[in-house]
Motif scaffolding. Structure first.
Motif, PDB file in Angstrom:
ATOM      1  N   PRO A  63      11.993   8.992  -1.499  1.00 30.69           N
ATOM      2  CA  PRO A  63      12.039  10.454  -1.372  1.00 30.69           C
ATOM      3  C   PRO A  63      10.803  11.065  -2.021  1.00 30.69           C
ATOM      4  O   PRO A  63      10.098  10.391  -2.784  1.00 30.69           O
ATOM      5  N   PRO A  64      10.494  12.334  -1.749  1.00 32.55           N
ATOM      6  CA  PRO A  64       9.344  12.971  -2.398  1.00 32.55           C
ATOM      7  C   PRO A  64       9.506  12.946  -3.915  1.00 32.55           C
ATOM      8  O   PRO A  64      10.605  13.154  -4.440  1.00 32.55           O
ATOM      9  N   HIS A  65       8.414  12.659  -4.635  1.00 35.89           N
ATOM     10  CA  HIS A  65       8.500  12.775  -6.089  1.00 35.89           C
ATOM     11  C   HIS A  65       8.286  14.225  -6.491  1.00 35.89           C
ATOM     12  O   HIS A  65       7.939  15.085  -5.677  1.00 35.89           O
ATOM     13  N   GLU A 120       7.281   9.196   0.725  1.00 31.70           N
ATOM     14  CA  GLU A 120       6.271   8.167   0.458  1.00 31.70           C
ATOM     15  C   GLU A 120       6.769   6.838   1.030  1.00 31.70           C
ATOM     16  O   GLU A 120       7.971   6.563   1.012  1.00 31.70           O
ATOM     17  N   VAL A 121       5.840   6.052   1.535  1.00 28.47           N
ATOM     18  CA  VAL A 121       6.191   4.740   2.069  1.00 28.47           C
ATOM     19  C   VAL A 121       5.282   3.693   1.449  1.00 28.47           C
ATOM     20  O   VAL A 121       4.089   3.923   1.240  1.00 28.47           O
ATOM     21  N   GLU A 128      -1.525  10.206   3.995  1.00 33.71           N
ATOM     22  CA  GLU A 128      -2.484  10.209   2.897  1.00 33.71           C
ATOM     23  C   GLU A 128      -2.353   8.877   2.170  1.00 33.71           C
ATOM     24  O   GLU A 128      -1.267   8.522   1.702  1.00 33.71           O
ATOM     25  N   PHE A 129      -3.439   8.124   2.068  1.00 34.79           N
ATOM     26  CA  PHE A 129      -3.407   6.849   1.362  1.00 34.79           C
ATOM     27  C   PHE A 129      -3.468   7.104  -0.140  1.00 34.79           C
ATOM     28  O   PHE A 129      -4.363   7.781  -0.633  1.00 34.79           O
ATOM     29  N   LEU A 144       0.846  -1.189   0.000  1.00 35.09           N
ATOM     30  CA  LEU A 144       0.000   0.000   0.000  1.00 35.09           C
ATOM     31  C   LEU A 144       0.882   1.238   0.000  1.00 35.09           C
ATOM     32  O   LEU A 144       1.863   1.311   0.745  1.00 35.09           O
ATOM     33  N   LEU A 145       0.519   2.216  -0.830  1.00 39.65           N
ATOM     34  CA  LEU A 145       1.313   3.439  -0.958  1.00 39.65           C
ATOM     35  C   LEU A 145       0.710   4.545  -0.100  1.00 39.65           C
ATOM     36  O   LEU A 145      -0.459   4.897  -0.251  1.00 39.65           O
ATOM     37  N   PHE A 146       1.532   5.086   0.809  1.00 38.62           N
ATOM     38  CA  PHE A 146       1.107   6.183   1.686  1.00 38.62           C
ATOM     39  C   PHE A 146       2.066   7.362   1.513  1.00 38.62           C
ATOM     40  O   PHE A 146       3.248   7.187   1.212  1.00 38.62           O
ATOM     41  N   HIS A 147       1.537   8.559   1.763  1.00 33.92           N
ATOM     42  CA  HIS A 147       2.313   9.795   1.671  1.00 33.92           C
ATOM     43  C   HIS A 147       2.309  10.487   3.029  1.00 33.92           C
ATOM     44  O   HIS A 147       1.271  10.594   3.680  1.00 33.92           O
TER      45      HIS A 147
END
Length: 469
Positions: free
Chosen positions: A423-425, A436-437, A460-461, A235-238
């Motif tokens: 790292p931040p895009h 982002e994780v 943020e999902f 799952l991608l989270f910010h």
């Protein structure tokens, strides 16, 4: 999907080149024998595709002429371990792939940006990568070290790099990408080509002395996948910068002990994932909580190793080496968040150059070195490991053609207990972009993590990144 043209680059064809062997170190061959596949996404509204393709072809060829070890294949050597062998007729595959033609339904750059460049939107390695370039290939199969594919999409292009983990770690991949970028810039701007230091390919510092045959031992059998794992999704989270600052303040010990942003972030994610996974697996909470992290040791060696070194210089920070390891109950609820963050900092700080020397000595005596790695999925379901890529900012390089906006490791396989920090895009200009994780969780129960109050407070999902098939 799309049209492909394949080139076999042969950078070492010139007369006078002899076969060359780069012996791998113990630190290389304790790494999982898999290919990592990186997709670097560029924005380019009016790119001349012929110019882009020719620039990359020349730049990759020039890079491989400098980074000669990447041209070869992994082969068994006379020492009983492995070397990368390059020959005058060795080739590297470079594929040009057009996904922007009439009838192609691949997402445009704008759509990728809108979906925050999630792997699910990007597609699989089978789409963006070279046909038949596998995700895992053992050293006895003579795997090629590297392959490249340049994918043209509407509004941009994506450079895909397959690279065998025996050859480089993430820092080494960053060195490779920088060298390609600098060669691209040299071609586009007409400036002198970048320099290259032969020392960046020299692994001798971590190659063990020869061990007498009578002193060698048989390897411990490679452990199988733990039977209790359920299928997982990534799952991608910010984490916005303002939330990251608040989180570090929350996790900082009151006695003034220094912790990093990484410690704070990792402590919170370990707690949240462990608490929710305990609802799925019902573990014995008195058991030790298993934690691990690979640590880039270049700056911790004396003298320091250049960040441009292309090899593996990783040490494992492990919870079971600590004098007073935390239990699952500690991680889930009994210890405070600052205590967990300080514990992670202690694990990281406990790793030194001696750790690398001990690793070399421990595995040098093993007779068969074909499978020294410990698969992460052999650990039990409540285990937790991290890989931190926040400092590997591949998109900060000037390629001279287009602008890299994000990168992703694309894969069809979820590592059930590994979180990845990016790292931040650079997309979505004007947004509050932060770290982002990518978090693994059991696919039947992902709502537990997505709807967790702490996750919703700080993160943020951004969608499901990869699902186990």
């Amino acid at each position: 999907m799309g049209r492909k043209v394949t080139h076999q680059l042969q950078p070492l064809w010139f007369n006078g080149f002899k076969e060359e062997s780069f012996r791998l170190s113990i630190l290389d061959i304790v790494i999982p024998p898999n290919y990592n596949t990186y997709a670097i996404i560029f924005k380019s509204d009016n790119a001349d595709e012929t110019t882009v393709a020719e620039t990359f072809k020349q730049a990759i060829d020039a890079t491989l002429l400098q980074c000669r070890h990447l041209v070869g294949t992994v082969e068994k050597n006379q020492h009983g371990d492995y070397s990368i062998v390059t020959k005058p007729d060795s080739t590297v595959e470079l594929v040009f792939h057009w996904l922007n033609g009439t009838g192609d339904d691949y997402p445009s750059y704008s759509e990728l940006e809108r979906q925050n460049f999630s792997s699910r939107c990007l597609g699989s390695a089978a789409t963006l990568g070279i046909d038949g370039m596998p995700t895992a290939r053992g050293p006895d199969d003579s795997p090629a070290i590297v392959g490249f594919q340049l994918n043209f999409i509407r509004g941009g292009f994506i450079l895909t790099i397959h690279i065998h983990h025996f050859a480089v770690d993430m820092a080494g991949t960053t060195s490779l990408v920088r060298q390609i970028a600098d060669n691209c810039s040299s071609i586009r701007y007409g400036t002198p080509p970048p320099s290259w230091d032969e020392a960046f390919m020299d692994r001798s510092r971590f190659i063990a002395p020869k061990i007498a045959l009578e002193d060698q031992i048989s390897p411990i059998p490679r452990p199988p996948r733990h039977p209790d794992w359920l299928p997982c999704s990534w799952l991608l989270f910010h984490l916005p910068p303002t939330k990251a600052a608040a989180l570090k303040k929350l996790a900082s010990p009151k006695d003034g002990t220094w912790i990093s942003s990484y410690d704070a972030l990792t402590a919170l994610l370990w707690r949240v994932i462990a608490r929710n996974r305990a609802l799925v697996y019902r573990p014995v909470l008195k058991e030790p909580a298993i934690f691990g992290e690979p640590i880039n040791m270049r700056s911790r060696c004396t003298p320091q190793i250049s960040p441009r070194y292309q090899g593996n210089v990783l040490a494992a920070g492990l919870s079971h080496h600590q004098k007073s390891p935390l239990t699952l109950a500690d991680v889930i609820s009994d210890s405070s968040l600052p205590q967990i963050a300080a514990y992670i900092r202690a694990i990281t700080d406990s790793v030194s150059e001696k750790t690398l020397d001990d690793t070399v000595a421990r595995f040098a005596v093993v007779r068969d070195k074909s499978s020294l790695d410990v698969p992460l999925d052999s650990l039990p379901p409540m285990s937790f490991t991290t890989t931190d890529w926040r400092n590997f900012r591949l998109c900060d390089n000037d390629f001279g053609i287009g602008q890299p906006m994000a990168y992703r490791n694309i894969t069809d396989t979820v590592v059930e207990n590994m979180i990845v920090m990016y790292p931040p895009h650079k997309g979505n200009a004007g947004k509050d972009q932060g770290v982002e994780v990518v978090l693994p969780f059991e696919k039947q129960f992902v709502d537990l993590l997505i709807n967790d109050p702490i996750m919703k407070e700080y993160f943020e999902f951004r969608g499901i990144d990869v699902e186990d098939p």
